[in-house]
Design an enzyme around this catalytic site. Structure first.
Site, PDB file in Angstrom:
ATOM      1  N   ASN A 151     -24.701  10.036  40.327  1.00 42.17           N
ATOM      2  CA  ASN A 151     -24.879  10.974  41.414  1.00 42.17           C
ATOM      3  C   ASN A 151     -24.298  10.439  42.732  1.00 42.17           C
ATOM      4  O   ASN A 151     -25.065   9.509  43.156  1.00 42.17           O
ATOM      5  CB  ASN A 151     -26.285  11.692  41.364  1.00 42.17           C
ATOM      6  CG  ASN A 151     -26.665  12.642  42.766  1.00 42.17           C
ATOM      7  OD1 ASN A 151     -25.686  12.894  43.192  1.00 42.17           O
ATOM      8  ND2 ASN A 151     -27.820  12.711  42.776  1.00 42.17           N
ATOM      9  N   TRP A 152     -23.038  10.627  43.073  1.00 40.49           N
ATOM     10  CA  TRP A 152     -22.738  10.084  44.337  1.00 40.49           C
ATOM     11  C   TRP A 152     -23.128  10.290  45.454  1.00 40.49           C
ATOM     12  O   TRP A 152     -22.859   9.922  46.656  1.00 40.49           O
ATOM     13  CB  TRP A 152     -21.243  10.097  44.243  1.00 40.49           C
ATOM     14  CG  TRP A 152     -20.443   9.351  43.110  1.00 40.49           C
ATOM     15  CD1 TRP A 152     -21.014   8.776  42.211  1.00 40.49           C
ATOM     16  CD2 TRP A 152     -18.985   9.381  42.846  1.00 40.49           C
ATOM     17  NE1 TRP A 152     -20.207   8.398  41.056  1.00 40.49           N
ATOM     18  CE2 TRP A 152     -19.147   8.912  41.768  1.00 40.49           C
ATOM     19  CE3 TRP A 152     -18.101   9.699  43.561  1.00 40.49           C
ATOM     20  CZ2 TRP A 152     -17.579   8.249  41.041  1.00 40.49           C
ATOM     21  CZ3 TRP A 152     -16.552   9.596  42.910  1.00 40.49           C
ATOM     22  CH2 TRP A 152     -16.496   8.669  41.799  1.00 40.49           C
TER      23      TRP A 152
ATOM     24  N   GLU B 297     -34.001  15.716  46.495  1.00 37.86           N
ATOM     25  CA  GLU B 297     -33.425  15.935  47.765  1.00 37.86           C
ATOM     26  C   GLU B 297     -33.097  17.246  48.340  1.00 37.86           C
ATOM     27  O   GLU B 297     -33.276  17.660  49.246  1.00 37.86           O
ATOM     28  CB  GLU B 297     -32.285  15.034  47.874  1.00 37.86           C
ATOM     29  CG  GLU B 297     -32.681  13.562  47.957  1.00 37.86           C
ATOM     30  CD  GLU B 297     -31.458  12.558  47.353  1.00 37.86           C
ATOM     31  OE1 GLU B 297     -30.442  13.031  47.339  1.00 37.86           O
ATOM     32  OE2 GLU B 297     -31.906  11.439  47.215  1.00 37.86           O
TER      33      GLU B 297
ATOM     34  N   GLY C 183     -28.171   6.807  41.003  1.00 40.02           N
ATOM     35  CA  GLY C 183     -27.654   7.216  42.129  1.00 40.02           C
ATOM     36  C   GLY C 183     -27.049   6.197  42.902  1.00 40.02           C
ATOM     37  O   GLY C 183     -25.763   5.742  42.900  1.00 40.02           O
ATOM     38  N   GLY C 184     -27.904   4.929  43.444  1.00 44.39           N
ATOM     39  CA  GLY C 184     -27.244   3.931  44.148  1.00 44.39           C
ATOM     40  C   GLY C 184     -26.276   3.181  43.159  1.00 44.39           C
ATOM     41  O   GLY C 184     -25.055   2.570  43.705  1.00 44.39           O
TER      42      GLY C 184
HETATM   43  C1  PEP Z   1     -30.961   9.907  42.046  1.00 44.36           C
HETATM   44  O1  PEP Z   1     -30.760  10.298  43.328  1.00 44.36           O
HETATM   45  O2  PEP Z   1     -30.710  10.655  41.483  1.00 44.36           O
HETATM   46  C2  PEP Z   1     -31.267   8.528  41.688  1.00 44.36           C
HETATM   47  C3  PEP Z   1     -31.722   8.448  40.559  1.00 44.36           C
HETATM   48  O3  PEP Z   1     -30.993   7.806  42.725  1.00 44.36           O
HETATM   49  P1  PEP Z   1     -31.249   6.141  42.513  1.00 44.36           P
HETATM   50  O4  PEP Z   1     -30.635   5.832  41.503  1.00 44.36           O
HETATM   51  O5  PEP Z   1     -30.415   5.813  43.963  1.00 44.36           O
HETATM   52  O6  PEP Z   1     -32.670   6.009  42.676  1.00 44.36           O
END
Ligand code: PEP
Length: 255
Positions: A10-11, A98, A235-236
């Site tokens: 998920n960018w 979010e 995400g990150g």
């Molecule tokens: C996300 O937003 O779906 C997520 C899992 O982010 P992160 O890996 O940055 O916690």
């Protein structure tokens, strides 16, 4: 194994079209022929088309981060399922925390999107998960049950295997705090039991349940080896080719 692991990136609101093209070009070179793990990249809307072109002929699939449930009309700023399908999008993230928190998306609204996605041959990656306050007050399972049952209302048994669930504890997203394997597996097993109630055992065993929340190459092998953890929503660590490909390799290594 009955369920193939799935790693989805998920960018979020990151990367211009040229940045997105550069990242996906690296991914195609590194993991574009992977067949033992399903790989999905979810760039922002503005990069969907270029990323879609870059992954042509590879095994990487395209996902969007959101959509509107109506087919067309006066919904300024929105994108429909048909628009996503027209550029060969296969997956769509729905109900991300979010979206729930910053954009006020309710369970009923998310349910409409899930139904519209399925009707248009898009596979929803449906996100559910509790806040820190909810975990600390002991209501994690109740929260997840309420979200899941409301978000999946009206989904037919025929289409249920096209749904991917992502369990994302809100307190673990982007915070560096990862759920312990026990915490994650407990909720994943609970989600599987809810799916059994909703759709029957045979279908529930086919639905993939991803973990999301600060998953990184260092913590992925342990999480991904849990019985009911069928992949990750990242995400990150999806914003950089090295860490994302390492996560894919971790998923491939789990027997
Ligand atoms: C996300 O937003 O779906 C997520 C899992 O982010 P992160 O890996 O940055 O916690």
């Amino acid at each position: 194994m009955i369920r193939k692991k799935l790693i989805a990136g998920n960018w979020k609101m990151n990367k211009t079209s040229s940045d997105a093209t550069a990242l996906v070009t690296e991914l195609v070179a590194e993991v574009g022929r992977t067949s033992d793990v399903d790989i999905v990249v979810c760039p922002p809307f503005t990069s969907l088309e270029v990323v879609g072109k870059a992954i042509e002929g590879s095994s990487i699939k395209l996902g969007a981060q959101n959509m509107h449930h109506e087919a067309s009309g006066a919904y300024t700023g929105e994108i429909s399922a048909a628009m996503l399908r027209a550029i060969f999008t296969n997956y769509v993230i729905l109900g991300h925390s979010e979206r729930r928190t910053y954009f006020g998306e309710t369970d009923a609204f998310i349910n409409k999107k899930v139904l519209a996605a399925l009707k248009n041959q898009l596979k929803p990656i449906l996100c559910v998960g509790e806040t820190l306050a909810e975990r600390e007050s002991g209501s994690t399972l109740k929260v997840v049950q309420t979200q899941l049952e409301a978000n999946l209302e009206g989904v037919s048994k025929d289409l249920a295997t096209n749904v991917v669930i992502a369990y994302e504890p809100v307190w673990a997203i982007g915070t560096g705090k990862v759920a312990t394997t026990e915490q994650a597996q407990e909720v994943h097993a609970f989600i599987r039991s809810l799916l059994v109630k909703l759709f029957g055992d045979a279908i529930a065993q086919k639905v993939r349940i991803l973990y999301g929340g600060s998953m990184k190459p260092a913590n992925a092998p342990e999480l991904l080896s849990q019985k009911d953890i069928d992949g990750g929503l990242i995400g990150g660590a999806a914003l950089e080719a090295r860490s994302f490909t390492d996560l894919i390799k971790s998923a491939a290594a789990v027997k």
